[in-house]
Design a protein around this motif. Sequence first.
Motif, mmCIF file in Angstrom:
data_model
loop_
_atom_site.group_PDB
_atom_site.id
_atom_site.type_symbol
_atom_site.label_atom_id
_atom_site.label_comp_id
_atom_site.label_asym_id
_atom_site.label_seq_id
_atom_site.Cartn_x
_atom_site.Cartn_y
_atom_site.Cartn_z
ATOM 1 N N THR A 218 42.563 64.511 73.127
ATOM 2 C CA THR A 218 43.722 64.585 74.011
ATOM 3 C C THR A 218 45.035 64.170 73.356
ATOM 4 O O THR A 218 46.098 64.342 73.958
ATOM 5 N N TYR A 219 44.964 63.643 72.140
ATOM 6 C CA TYR A 219 46.191 63.199 71.474
ATOM 7 C C TYR A 219 46.759 64.320 70.604
ATOM 8 O O TYR A 219 46.021 65.083 69.983
ATOM 9 N N LEU A 220 48.079 64.399 70.571
ATOM 10 C CA LEU A 220 48.750 65.438 69.805
ATOM 11 C C LEU A 220 48.651 65.136 68.309
ATOM 12 O O LEU A 220 48.531 63.974 67.904
ATOM 13 N N ALA A 243 38.054 60.457 59.908
ATOM 14 C CA ALA A 243 38.505 60.979 61.205
ATOM 15 C C ALA A 243 37.399 61.789 61.863
ATOM 16 O O ALA A 243 36.608 62.456 61.189
ATOM 17 N N HIS A 244 37.367 61.713 63.194
ATOM 18 C CA HIS A 244 36.501 62.598 63.978
ATOM 19 C C HIS A 244 37.274 62.963 65.235
ATOM 20 O O HIS A 244 37.602 62.097 66.049
ATOM 21 N N ILE A 245 37.563 64.262 65.391
ATOM 22 C CA ILE A 245 38.451 64.718 66.460
ATOM 23 C C ILE A 245 37.745 65.768 67.311
ATOM 24 O O ILE A 245 37.309 66.803 66.795
ATOM 25 N N GLU A 252 42.503 70.275 67.662
ATOM 26 C CA GLU A 252 41.624 69.392 66.894
ATOM 27 C C GLU A 252 41.715 69.611 65.381
ATOM 28 O O GLU A 252 41.721 68.645 64.610
ATOM 29 N N ASN A 253 41.775 70.872 64.932
ATOM 30 C CA ASN A 253 41.852 71.109 63.493
ATOM 31 C C ASN A 253 43.199 70.669 62.928
ATOM 32 O O ASN A 253 43.265 70.119 61.829
ATOM 33 N N ALA A 254 44.253 70.895 63.690
ATOM 34 C CA ALA A 254 45.569 70.410 63.258
ATOM 35 C C ALA A 254 45.576 68.893 63.163
ATOM 36 O O ALA A 254 46.166 68.315 62.250
ATOM 37 N N SER A 255 44.891 68.240 64.102
ATOM 38 C CA SER A 255 44.881 66.778 64.110
ATOM 39 C C SER A 255 44.125 66.210 62.924
ATOM 40 O O SER A 255 44.568 65.235 62.302
ATOM 41 N N GLU A 285 35.072 74.338 59.706
ATOM 42 C CA GLU A 285 36.484 74.713 59.817
ATOM 43 C C GLU A 285 37.336 73.940 58.816
ATOM 44 O O GLU A 285 38.265 74.487 58.206
ATOM 45 N N LEU A 286 37.040 72.647 58.652
ATOM 46 C CA LEU A 286 37.819 71.840 57.717
ATOM 47 C C LEU A 286 37.669 72.360 56.294
ATOM 48 O O LEU A 286 38.663 72.526 55.571
ATOM 49 N N ILE A 287 36.438 72.618 55.874
ATOM 50 C CA ILE A 287 36.221 73.120 54.522
ATOM 51 C C ILE A 287 36.937 74.460 54.338
ATOM 52 O O ILE A 287 37.588 74.702 53.312
ATOM 53 N N ALA A 288 36.833 75.331 55.344
ATOM 54 C CA ALA A 288 37.511 76.625 55.244
ATOM 55 C C ALA A 288 39.020 76.443 55.107
ATOM 56 O O ALA A 288 39.671 77.142 54.310
ATOM 57 N N ASN A 289 39.592 75.525 55.859
ATOM 58 C CA ASN A 289 41.040 75.314 55.783
ATOM 59 C C ASN A 289 41.445 74.673 54.458
ATOM 60 O O ASN A 289 42.553 74.926 53.953
#
Length: 429
Positions: A218-220, A243-245, A252-255, A285-289
């Motif tokens: 829920t946090y930006l 981190a775990h979002i 979530e991925n941006a965070s 997703e993180l590894i891909a980014n």
Amino acid sequence: MSNAKSLDQAYAHLHEAEAKLARLQSIDPYLIDLSLRENPVGARVGQTLADKLAILPRVRGFGFPRILLGTLDYSYPDELEVDDDLMMHLRDHQYDMSGCFAFTAVGLVAADGEFMPDVSMCKLRDYRVPNTLHEVYLSDFGMQGQYDFATLMRSLPLSVQWLHDHVRGDQGGPPEILINIVDGCDAFAENPQRTLEALQRIAELPVAGVSMEDDRGTYLPFQVGSYFAAARAVLPPPLKLLAHIHSGGGFENASVLEALACGADGAWGGLPKRAAIIGHASLGELIANLVRVKNPHMQRYELNQLLPLATCLQQLDEEESVPEDLPILGSNAYRLTLSFFRQRADRFMDLVPEAIGGHYGYRICPVVSDTRVIAGRLAEVTEKPADSFAEPVLEQMIRLMRRDLRAGKRIVYDEPQELLQLYTRASAV
């Protein structure tokens, strides 16, 4: 304000972005895979022992050196879960659990001053799992019904010491203990002074580091980044900061990328998207980014298996297909609707599907699809080469789709039968 000063400020903002990008390009992230736990928690079905025994070598083979085997601090601990069965099986079959973790809850000091380890800590010892994510809560809501802040601060050093005394880590050394603050973002938002005090005390303990969650998502991203930057200020290296979002607001991925850019060392999560709520910033997703930003450390993973493995694991947990429109991991993520959208390996920040074990497909959208997309989709349906379809016929297909819509006809041309009928109509003109 002078033009020169305005330009200086403009370039300062650009340099800040360049600095964050440089960190994401160079970081060698500390990752813990949770495909054996995070994904089945929110799944329709879950995993049996046989499933977990099949998954474990696959995530090992993908390249994860650190894997969480399961959660031991669940409700009704007398009623065992499949996670218990997995850890007992691995113990009894002398499996090398180096780099393996399990979740445990903090033990507490009783009213008479005696320390009582949590049952999850005793299970960790008995199952011979060498490392743990040791969970605490710091917000008022999180601590409610469990302990108050003073009790937690008295208990945590004794809990860590108990783990050192009773748990053997990798190759017989000390256990790797990461203090996981389940409500880390809540705690920072609610009481930053108390949260920073807790982190300073944790920094003095014999632990490997800290993990912080946004457990509802829920946090930006800029808030998450500030919380991790603050935590990093009082948790100097070599202490890890993870981190775990969760998904919640859709960022979530941006965070998690912002957390990494602001000082976090890594993250934990499952390889697929599925998680405890509606998803999380998955390691897939993180590894891909990070591949997207040309991070060279991602080459240690079997990237050609990323997309198929993540998809396979989510289908196992759900017994249904991955949502088509899921970014990165969904089947439509690389089905082109318009040639303009094709990502290229030679263009900054693009991520071609081949880089993560996928390939381009085609999807017909009557409003925008061009001749190359239509030819590609026809090739998929007919198994004929895309260049075998005449350009004038493809152009006529576009014209017919527009005419059909103007006539009020809503047709799913992406369906093979409808596409072939459209091709036949266009060929007859």
